[in-house]
Design an enzyme around this catalytic site. Sequence first.
Site, PDB file in Angstrom:
ATOM      1  N   ALA A 200       8.873 -58.964  69.722  1.00 37.11           N
ATOM      2  CA  ALA A 200      10.397 -59.765  70.715  1.00 37.11           C
ATOM      3  C   ALA A 200      11.390 -59.203  69.725  1.00 37.11           C
ATOM      4  CB  ALA A 200      10.011 -60.533  71.396  1.00 37.11           C
ATOM      5  N   ASP A 201      11.389 -60.188  68.400  1.00 36.32           N
ATOM      6  CA  ASP A 201      13.055 -59.704  67.905  1.00 36.32           C
ATOM      7  C   ASP A 201      13.206 -58.628  68.052  1.00 36.32           C
ATOM      8  OD1 ASP A 201      13.706 -62.255  67.789  1.00 36.32           O
ATOM      9  OD2 ASP A 201      12.536 -62.770  66.327  1.00 36.32           O
ATOM     10  N   ILE A 202      11.427 -57.557  67.279  1.00 40.54           N
ATOM     11  CA  ILE A 202      12.333 -56.372  66.805  1.00 40.54           C
ATOM     12  C   ILE A 202      12.484 -54.937  67.701  1.00 40.54           C
ATOM     13  CG2 ILE A 202      11.544 -54.291  65.191  1.00 40.54           C
ATOM     14  CD1 ILE A 202       9.298 -56.439  63.689  1.00 40.54           C
TER      15      ILE A 202
ATOM     16  N   ASP B 137      10.579 -66.328  68.652  1.00 40.60           N
ATOM     17  CA  ASP B 137      10.059 -64.604  68.960  1.00 40.60           C
ATOM     18  C   ASP B 137       8.312 -65.300  69.702  1.00 40.60           C
ATOM     19  OD1 ASP B 137       9.133 -61.631  68.807  1.00 40.60           O
ATOM     20  OD2 ASP B 137       7.411 -63.017  68.221  1.00 40.60           O
TER      21      ASP B 137
END
Length: 406
Positions: free
Chosen positions: A178-180, A146
């Site tokens: 970015a992950d979420i 991320d």
Amino acid sequence: MGALSHIRVLDLSRVLAGPWCAQNLADLGADVIKVERPGTGDDTRHWGPPFAKDANGKETEESAYFICINRNKRSITVDIAKPEGQELIRQLAAESDVVIENYKVGDLAKYGLDYESLKKVKPDLVYCSITGFGQTGPYAHRPGYDFIIQGMGGFMSVTGEAHDFEGASPQKSGVAIADIFTGMYASTAILAAIVHRDHTGEGQYIDMSLLDTQIAVMANVSSAYLTSGEVPKRWGNASPIIVPYQTFPTSDGWMIVGAGNDGQFRHFVTAGGEAHIADNPLYVSNPLRVEHRKQLIPLLEQMTRKKTKGEWIALLEKANVPCGPINNFKEVFENEQVIHRGVQIEAPHPTVGSMKLVASPMRLSKTPTEVRMAPPTLGQHTDEILHERLKLDDKIIEVLRSKGII
């Protein structure tokens, strides 16, 4: 019963983006089986402190990181590096509607657990892969983290103190955005694929990339570059196109003021006893305030320092000027609106006792989300799932366990 109570999800993902996606589906009612490595489980189980404490104040093995992304799931431990473990996953996939994974490109093909392999046992399977850079392209085989994606995708170039502020540097987000966001987009893509399957009987493959997502969620910033050709800059807590729309110091802390139009600006300075500022020809319209922000902002900061944060917010709310405090998390969860909305919830847990969680923000009138289960302990539901889904008896399960397959 949740809207997705008829959907079965096999979650082969770890860390954040995949589990976040699967948790969204679980909150909406899907039966999500989380597959973990025997003995160690998801990496995030060990990412701490902090770890949750039991009723006696003793620290458990349940990390706060793992807790936030794995509620409403059942945990099974399977060693997919062993042929017998791979066969268990194939059998579970044949009983599932959705598979989610975030292994490196090509890794699961080695085990016969990639989309092409699993669709042979479940032709209408919806299979979602989440990677840093997607399944194609020159970066496809790179690991995706991320922090790195925030930098590569432009986010950090516009985040941090203003570019002309002494000592300023790019900054990452306080959470792994970015992950979420990739997890959120993946949830939406999976729901769309389920609708398509229900209409046509066809399954499909979903290729999610953190980098694609990071660029997409830059929204107006990406669009501004594509429209103008000008590289966006860092503005700190200010807006490049609205003034004043930023943080301001008060006598006892900071507040946010978002005066989005000329009327709100006039109400703001009037509340501060400086109505004459709104009559200055340099500041009568937003484009002029943007042009002359360097002269205007010091005047406004001088004004805001004369009152406390609480006094300002009371005045500006009465004057219909958008504003708010900058809360720490103690203040967040003590906020009357947060309490009213029931954002903090609790669920029973086998080692913690009563585990504190954050509620899903999805509020549906007919099929509301609910917390059916706290995040599971490692392998908590292994026997249950093998009995229920694969009809294995205790003797077979014991043999699998003795071989380290589960």
